[in-house]
Enzyme design. Structure first.
Site, PDB file in Angstrom:
ATOM      1  CG  ASP A  31      92.412 -13.969 -56.405  1.00 48.18           C
ATOM      2  OD1 ASP A  31      93.457 -13.286 -56.368  1.00 48.18           O
ATOM      3  OD2 ASP A  31      91.424 -13.656 -57.090  1.00 48.18           O
ATOM      4  CB  ILE A  32      98.137 -14.588 -56.661  1.00 48.45           C
ATOM      5  CG1 ILE A  32      97.663 -13.923 -57.933  1.00 48.45           C
ATOM      6  CG2 ILE A  32      98.799 -15.934 -56.904  1.00 48.45           C
ATOM      7  CD1 ILE A  32      98.817 -13.517 -58.842  1.00 48.45           C
ATOM      8  CB  VAL A  97      91.618 -12.474 -65.593  1.00 47.59           C
ATOM      9  CG1 VAL A  97      92.096 -13.693 -66.388  1.00 47.59           C
ATOM     10  CG2 VAL A  97      92.750 -11.945 -64.703  1.00 47.59           C
ATOM     11  CG  HIS A 101      87.594 -15.069 -62.972  1.00 47.10           C
ATOM     12  ND1 HIS A 101      87.851 -14.454 -64.173  1.00 47.10           N
ATOM     13  CD2 HIS A 101      87.624 -14.091 -62.036  1.00 47.10           C
ATOM     14  CE1 HIS A 101      88.047 -13.169 -63.978  1.00 47.10           C
ATOM     15  NE2 HIS A 101      87.901 -12.910 -62.693  1.00 47.10           N
ATOM     16  CG  HIS A 103      86.115 -13.374 -57.655  1.00 49.19           C
ATOM     17  ND1 HIS A 103      87.406 -13.017 -57.368  1.00 49.19           N
ATOM     18  CD2 HIS A 103      85.836 -12.826 -58.867  1.00 49.19           C
ATOM     19  CE1 HIS A 103      87.889 -12.279 -58.354  1.00 49.19           C
ATOM     20  NE2 HIS A 103      86.949 -12.142 -59.279  1.00 49.19           N
TER      21      HIS A 103
HETATM   22  P1  5GP Z   1      88.503  -9.991 -61.905  1.00 49.07           P
HETATM   23  O1  5GP Z   1      88.802  -8.569 -61.485  1.00 49.07           O
HETATM   24  O2  5GP Z   1      88.798 -10.216 -63.363  1.00 49.07           O
HETATM   25  O3  5GP Z   1      87.137 -10.445 -61.491  1.00 49.07           O
HETATM   26  O4  5GP Z   1      89.479 -10.895 -61.044  1.00 49.07           O
HETATM   27  C1  5GP Z   1      90.682 -11.402 -61.507  1.00 49.07           C
HETATM   28  C2  5GP Z   1      91.277 -12.122 -60.322  1.00 49.07           C
HETATM   29  O5  5GP Z   1      92.340 -12.940 -60.792  1.00 49.07           O
HETATM   30  C3  5GP Z   1      91.886 -11.175 -59.276  1.00 49.07           C
HETATM   31  O6  5GP Z   1      91.284 -11.427 -58.035  1.00 49.07           O
HETATM   32  C4  5GP Z   1      93.361 -11.501 -59.303  1.00 49.07           C
HETATM   33  O7  5GP Z   1      93.959 -11.440 -58.025  1.00 49.07           O
HETATM   34  C5  5GP Z   1      93.369 -12.902 -59.856  1.00 49.07           C
HETATM   35  N1  5GP Z   1      94.579 -13.238 -60.580  1.00 49.07           N
HETATM   36  C6  5GP Z   1      95.171 -12.526 -61.563  1.00 49.07           C
HETATM   37  N2  5GP Z   1      96.270 -13.151 -62.024  1.00 49.07           N
HETATM   38  C7  5GP Z   1      96.377 -14.304 -61.311  1.00 49.07           C
HETATM   39  C8  5GP Z   1      97.320 -15.373 -61.328  1.00 49.07           C
HETATM   40  O8  5GP Z   1      98.284 -15.401 -62.084  1.00 49.07           O
HETATM   41  N3  5GP Z   1      97.100 -16.397 -60.456  1.00 49.07           N
HETATM   42  C9  5GP Z   1      96.037 -16.390 -59.610  1.00 49.07           C
HETATM   43  N4  5GP Z   1      95.929 -17.433 -58.781  1.00 49.07           N
HETATM   44  N5  5GP Z   1      95.135 -15.404 -59.556  1.00 49.07           N
HETATM   45  C10 5GP Z   1      95.300 -14.355 -60.398  1.00 49.07           C
END
Ligand code: 5GP
Length: 141
Positions: A31-32, A97, A101, A103
């Protein structure tokens, strides 16, 4: 809603990522914006916006790969002694996103990560009532 997100670009190699695992169905990468060092995301290669759209077999693979990654995190230089899995399904759940996914979040004492929710103490009758409603919904699926 467009099924393509930045994660599709990562799967296709059009966007950069720090990969740790790949097979026919699943990809895992760093994760970035990690909650803790070593925070990983495990995704299906075929985009699915939500759990409802995700092939359950691939959903099972996300968990299997997450299990292996949890073991690898403990053995790696990340050096964690605990792991949390987290999956946000829907805006209200915090999904940002819209490509499913999982985590995988390594934990060390005092790392500051945690869920903010406070447990409640409902009556057994209330638990039984909702359990019945959920069983009914399961039967209709
Ligand atoms: P959500 O809030 O949807 O569960 O988590 C989305 C995750 O995707 C976040 O932890 C965010 O840091 C990660 N993320 C968003 N864009 C990118 C990207 O371009 N590359 C990577 N490696 N992680 C991303």
């Amino acid at each position: 809603m467009n099924p393509y997100t930045i994660f599709s670009d990562i799967v296709a190699g059009r966007a950069p990522s720090s990969k740790v695992y790949s097979d026919d169905d699943v990809l895992a990468f760093m994760d970035i914006r990690p909650f803790t060092p070593g925070h990983l995301l495990v995704i299906p290669k075929v985009p699915a916006k939500s759990l409802a759209e995700l092939d359950p077999v691939v959903g099972g693979k996300l968990f299997q790969v997450g299990q292996r990654l949890a073991a690898a995190l403990r053995e790696s230089e990340v050096g964690c002694d605990g792991v949390n899995f987290f999956l946000a399904d829907g805006v209200t759940a915090g999904q940002e996103v819209f490509h499913v996914h999982l985590h995988v979040i390594p934990r060390t004492p005092g790392d500051g990560f945690g869920l903010r929710g406070r447990p409640t103490t409902p009556q057994r009758a209330d638990l039984d009532y909702l359990a019945g409603s959920i069983r009914g919904a399961l039967d209709r699926l």
